[in-house]
Design a protein around this motif. Sequence first.
Motif, PDB file in Angstrom:
ATOM      1  N   LYS A  41      41.770  51.227  10.046  1.00 57.30           N
ATOM      2  CA  LYS A  41      40.510  51.640   9.412  1.00 57.30           C
ATOM      3  C   LYS A  41      40.014  52.939  10.046  1.00 57.30           C
ATOM      4  N   GLN A  42      40.121  53.022  11.362  1.00 59.31           N
ATOM      5  CA  GLN A  42      39.696  54.227  12.071  1.00 59.31           C
ATOM      6  C   GLN A  42      40.557  55.423  11.661  1.00 59.31           C
ATOM      7  N   TYR A  43      41.872  55.225  11.590  1.00 61.73           N
ATOM      8  CA  TYR A  43      42.755  56.294  11.137  1.00 61.73           C
ATOM      9  C   TYR A  43      42.379  56.736   9.729  1.00 61.73           C
ATOM     10  N   THR A  44      42.187  55.769   8.830  1.00 59.23           N
ATOM     11  CA  THR A  44      41.860  56.086   7.437  1.00 59.23           C
ATOM     12  C   THR A  44      40.571  56.875   7.348  1.00 59.23           C
ATOM     13  N   SER A  45      39.546  56.419   8.049  1.00 61.54           N
ATOM     14  CA  SER A  45      38.259  57.112   7.957  1.00 61.54           C
ATOM     15  C   SER A  45      38.327  58.497   8.595  1.00 61.54           C
ATOM     16  N   ASN A  46      39.105  58.658   9.681  1.00 56.30           N
ATOM     17  CA  ASN A  46      39.232  59.971  10.307  1.00 56.30           C
ATOM     18  C   ASN A  46      40.090  60.917   9.476  1.00 56.30           C
ATOM     19  N   ARG A  47      41.217  60.409   8.979  1.00 60.54           N
ATOM     20  CA  ARG A  47      42.155  61.258   8.239  1.00 60.54           C
ATOM     21  C   ARG A  47      41.602  61.652   6.873  1.00 60.54           C
ATOM     22  N   TRP A  48      40.888  60.737   6.248  1.00 56.82           N
ATOM     23  CA  TRP A  48      40.380  60.980   4.900  1.00 56.82           C
ATOM     24  C   TRP A  48      38.863  61.029   4.895  1.00 56.82           C
ATOM     25  N   ASN A  49      38.285  61.615   5.927  1.00 54.43           N
ATOM     26  CA  ASN A  49      36.830  61.661   6.078  1.00 54.43           C
ATOM     27  C   ASN A  49      36.234  62.787   5.234  1.00 54.43           C
ATOM     28  N   LYS A  50      36.498  62.723   3.968  1.00 54.99           N
ATOM     29  CA  LYS A  50      35.966  63.714   3.035  1.00 54.99           C
ATOM     30  C   LYS A  50      35.257  62.990   1.897  1.00 54.99           C
ATOM     31  N   ILE A  51      34.635  61.883   2.211  1.00 57.76           N
ATOM     32  CA  ILE A  51      33.981  61.087   1.172  1.00 57.76           C
ATOM     33  C   ILE A  51      32.829  61.903   0.599  1.00 57.76           C
ATOM     34  N   PRO A  52      32.854  62.154  -0.691  1.00 57.09           N
ATOM     35  CA  PRO A  52      31.805  62.960  -1.313  1.00 57.09           C
ATOM     36  C   PRO A  52      30.420  62.328  -1.161  1.00 57.09           C
ATOM     37  N   SER A  53      29.406  63.161  -1.142  1.00 64.25           N
ATOM     38  CA  SER A  53      28.031  62.649  -1.028  1.00 64.25           C
ATOM     39  C   SER A  53      27.573  62.021  -2.346  1.00 64.25           C
ATOM     40  N   ASP A  54      28.112  62.463  -3.458  1.00 65.83           N
ATOM     41  CA  ASP A  54      27.807  61.860  -4.751  1.00 65.83           C
ATOM     42  C   ASP A  54      28.457  60.474  -4.799  1.00 65.83           C
ATOM     43  N   ASP A  55      27.664  59.436  -5.011  1.00 61.54           N
ATOM     44  CA  ASP A  55      28.168  58.068  -4.938  1.00 61.54           C
ATOM     45  C   ASP A  55      29.289  57.773  -5.933  1.00 61.54           C
ATOM     46  N   ASP A  56      29.182  58.263  -7.159  1.00 64.11           N
ATOM     47  CA  ASP A  56      30.227  57.995  -8.151  1.00 64.11           C
ATOM     48  C   ASP A  56      31.550  58.653  -7.758  1.00 64.11           C
TER      49      ASP A  56
ATOM     50  N   ARG B  41      47.863  44.221  -1.402  1.00 68.07           N
ATOM     51  CA  ARG B  41      47.062  43.403  -0.495  1.00 68.07           C
ATOM     52  C   ARG B  41      47.355  43.701   0.970  1.00 68.07           C
ATOM     53  N   ILE B  42      48.575  44.096   1.306  1.00 65.81           N
ATOM     54  CA  ILE B  42      48.914  44.453   2.692  1.00 65.81           C
ATOM     55  C   ILE B  42      48.174  45.718   3.108  1.00 65.81           C
ATOM     56  N   TRP B  43      48.237  46.728   2.256  1.00 62.98           N
ATOM     57  CA  TRP B  43      47.660  48.031   2.610  1.00 62.98           C
ATOM     58  C   TRP B  43      46.140  47.996   2.559  1.00 62.98           C
ATOM     59  N   THR B  44      45.580  47.207   1.653  1.00 64.13           N
ATOM     60  CA  THR B  44      44.121  47.055   1.620  1.00 64.13           C
ATOM     61  C   THR B  44      43.652  46.342   2.880  1.00 64.13           C
ATOM     62  N   TYR B  45      44.416  45.348   3.317  1.00 67.74           N
ATOM     63  CA  TYR B  45      44.098  44.677   4.577  1.00 67.74           C
ATOM     64  C   TYR B  45      44.112  45.687   5.720  1.00 67.74           C
ATOM     65  N   ALA B  46      45.150  46.525   5.761  1.00 64.10           N
ATOM     66  CA  ALA B  46      45.270  47.495   6.852  1.00 64.10           C
ATOM     67  C   ALA B  46      44.089  48.455   6.887  1.00 64.10           C
ATOM     68  N   THR B  47      43.689  48.979   5.734  1.00 61.64           N
ATOM     69  CA  THR B  47      42.621  49.977   5.720  1.00 61.64           C
ATOM     70  C   THR B  47      41.235  49.379   5.884  1.00 61.64           C
TER      71      THR B  47
END
Length: 166
Positions: free
Chosen positions: A106-121, A93-99
Amino acid sequence: MPNIQQTRFFYQNTVDVLKTNIKGNLPWYRGEYNNAPAQVKDVNGQMSVAASADFSCFEVLNSNCADSDDSKNVIVVYDAFKFLTPQQAAEERIWTYATHQSELAKQYTSNRWNKIPSDDDKAVKYIQSHYFVSGVRGLIRDNAVSRLWWMGYIASRCHDYDLKKR
């Protein structure tokens, strides 16, 4: 006696709702809009600890996706959250809150792991790994923020190893 302050986290039902609605929140995870998913409004609690998490630490994290920057990021996150016990740091719950809730994390997470696949699943599985915690391996290896804390914690236990000199 340490000064007891409060650190925020999500209630478990909030984490569960967010996990259930990842697919519906894909535009938010992909950065298509800035407002947090509707499920995170006023649904967090507080935990008494000997200090308070300094979420401003995320301002200096390097999120250019280079693994070589991880050692610097580990120092920043571990120093900001080193008051956590391993039991507290194992709390999803702490880390989910942070991200999700801390804008800087949230900005760090989205920038660092900005490889979200285009396929929704595939995107849902990817988000489950980096924005949430799934088991011990996910806690230590996959979650964008908790993995940094755990690397710092483990390194701090090695008496002959100075993480700051690496």
